[in-house]
Design an enzyme around this catalytic site. Sequence first.
Site, PDB file in Angstrom:
ATOM      1  N   VAL A  25       0.260  -8.638   6.770  1.00 21.79           N
ATOM      2  CA  VAL A  25      -0.426 -10.150   7.129  1.00 21.79           C
ATOM      3  C   VAL A  25       0.847 -11.105   6.817  1.00 21.79           C
ATOM      4  O   VAL A  25       0.528 -12.284   7.378  1.00 21.79           O
ATOM      5  CB  VAL A  25      -1.695 -10.349   6.946  1.00 21.79           C
ATOM      6  CG1 VAL A  25      -2.454  -9.275   7.677  1.00 21.79           C
ATOM      7  CG2 VAL A  25      -1.937 -10.452   5.513  1.00 21.79           C
TER       8      VAL A  25
ATOM      9  N   LYS B 223       0.601  -1.144   0.037  1.00 22.17           N
ATOM     10  CA  LYS B 223      -0.121  -0.057   0.087  1.00 22.17           C
ATOM     11  C   LYS B 223       0.931   1.318  -0.134  1.00 22.17           C
ATOM     12  O   LYS B 223       0.391   2.415  -0.527  1.00 22.17           O
ATOM     13  CB  LYS B 223      -1.052  -0.032   1.155  1.00 22.17           C
ATOM     14  CG  LYS B 223      -2.026  -1.309   1.174  1.00 22.17           C
ATOM     15  CD  LYS B 223      -2.692  -1.387   2.610  1.00 22.17           C
ATOM     16  CE  LYS B 223      -3.578  -2.438   2.405  1.00 22.17           C
ATOM     17  NZ  LYS B 223      -4.518  -2.691   3.460  1.00 22.17           N
TER      18      LYS B 223
ATOM     19  N   TYR C 255      -4.326  -5.239  -7.619  1.00 19.03           N
ATOM     20  CA  TYR C 255      -4.249  -5.299  -6.245  1.00 19.03           C
ATOM     21  C   TYR C 255      -3.802  -6.539  -5.656  1.00 19.03           C
ATOM     22  O   TYR C 255      -2.697  -6.554  -4.850  1.00 19.03           O
ATOM     23  CB  TYR C 255      -5.574  -4.583  -5.581  1.00 19.03           C
ATOM     24  CG  TYR C 255      -5.436  -4.518  -4.141  1.00 19.03           C
ATOM     25  CD1 TYR C 255      -4.614  -3.468  -3.407  1.00 19.03           C
ATOM     26  CD2 TYR C 255      -6.088  -5.575  -3.265  1.00 19.03           C
ATOM     27  CE1 TYR C 255      -4.765  -3.493  -2.217  1.00 19.03           C
ATOM     28  CE2 TYR C 255      -6.042  -5.384  -1.936  1.00 19.03           C
ATOM     29  CZ  TYR C 255      -5.337  -4.564  -1.347  1.00 19.03           C
ATOM     30  OH  TYR C 255      -5.378  -4.563   0.047  1.00 19.03           O
TER      31      TYR C 255
END
Length: 305
Positions: A259, A65, A189
């Site tokens: 994560v 991001k 993405y």
Amino acid sequence: MKNLLVNLVDKNKKYTEEGFLASYIPALLKANKDDLGIYVVDIKNNEEYWAGECDVKFTIQSISKVVGLIIALSDNGRDAVFKKVNVEPTGMGFNSIVNLEIRDEKPYNPMINAGAIVTTSLIYGETEERKLERILNFIRRATNNEDINVNQEIYESEKETGDRNRSLAYFMKSNGILEGNVEEVLDLYFKQCSIEVTAKDLARFGAVIANDGITPWGNEVLMSREVCRIVKTIMVTCGMYDASGEFAVQVGIPAKSGVGGGILATVPRRYGIGIYGPALDQKGNSIGGIHVLKNLSEELELSIF
């Protein structure tokens, strides 16, 4: 520094037992929960130090991001980007749809999934392939590593289980926040989240951000100082999901977690730091990595506050 890092990894390895691997992306369960490593690039003295599992490859996940935001800002300018996404912290989870429904407006910030999907959609390129090529090229230059690529297995796992992200994207499309072909935006993405790195790569990326957007090894300008300033600010306020405030108090440096177990951290004009520890806490942050960074910040007085 080397001895300090070794001691901190040894001291905090015990916390990995309390964490868990991200299970909502099944391929991430293949990681070794006990792994913990840190890599530090000292930009003042042109030195690099490391301890633990620093060369283990893992997917960048939400740390991407930061990359998406940098490229979107460089392509569009900050006014155009922040017409589509806010810069406010959120107390909700990183994949929450509640904020979008209740407020019926643009996402809170670019470090949650909804906001990152928007910034990814703003990256210039004639095709999805060209946009991915630009993302990969930026990361390769920012890490001084030409071998960085997408992990195909993780990408396919992300795509197969990405229904929450599809919900976010189609909701934003219906409200006019997200433009373009939704499935193409999501595919890009998923791929950017599946880019494979090491703690060493993250530390070098962090060193570029610490050095106001310039590579310490070649003096190449990868982003303007203004873009770098914006990104560091948003990393401080929003980079560690809904634990960002606590992290700012305890550690006090710009950081972004994923994560996959990675943490990208940067100490302005001093250090780039990369962490790998796939055992996560309840917020989705590396549990061992957080403790290592807290201790490192205390030992070296790294907090920017």
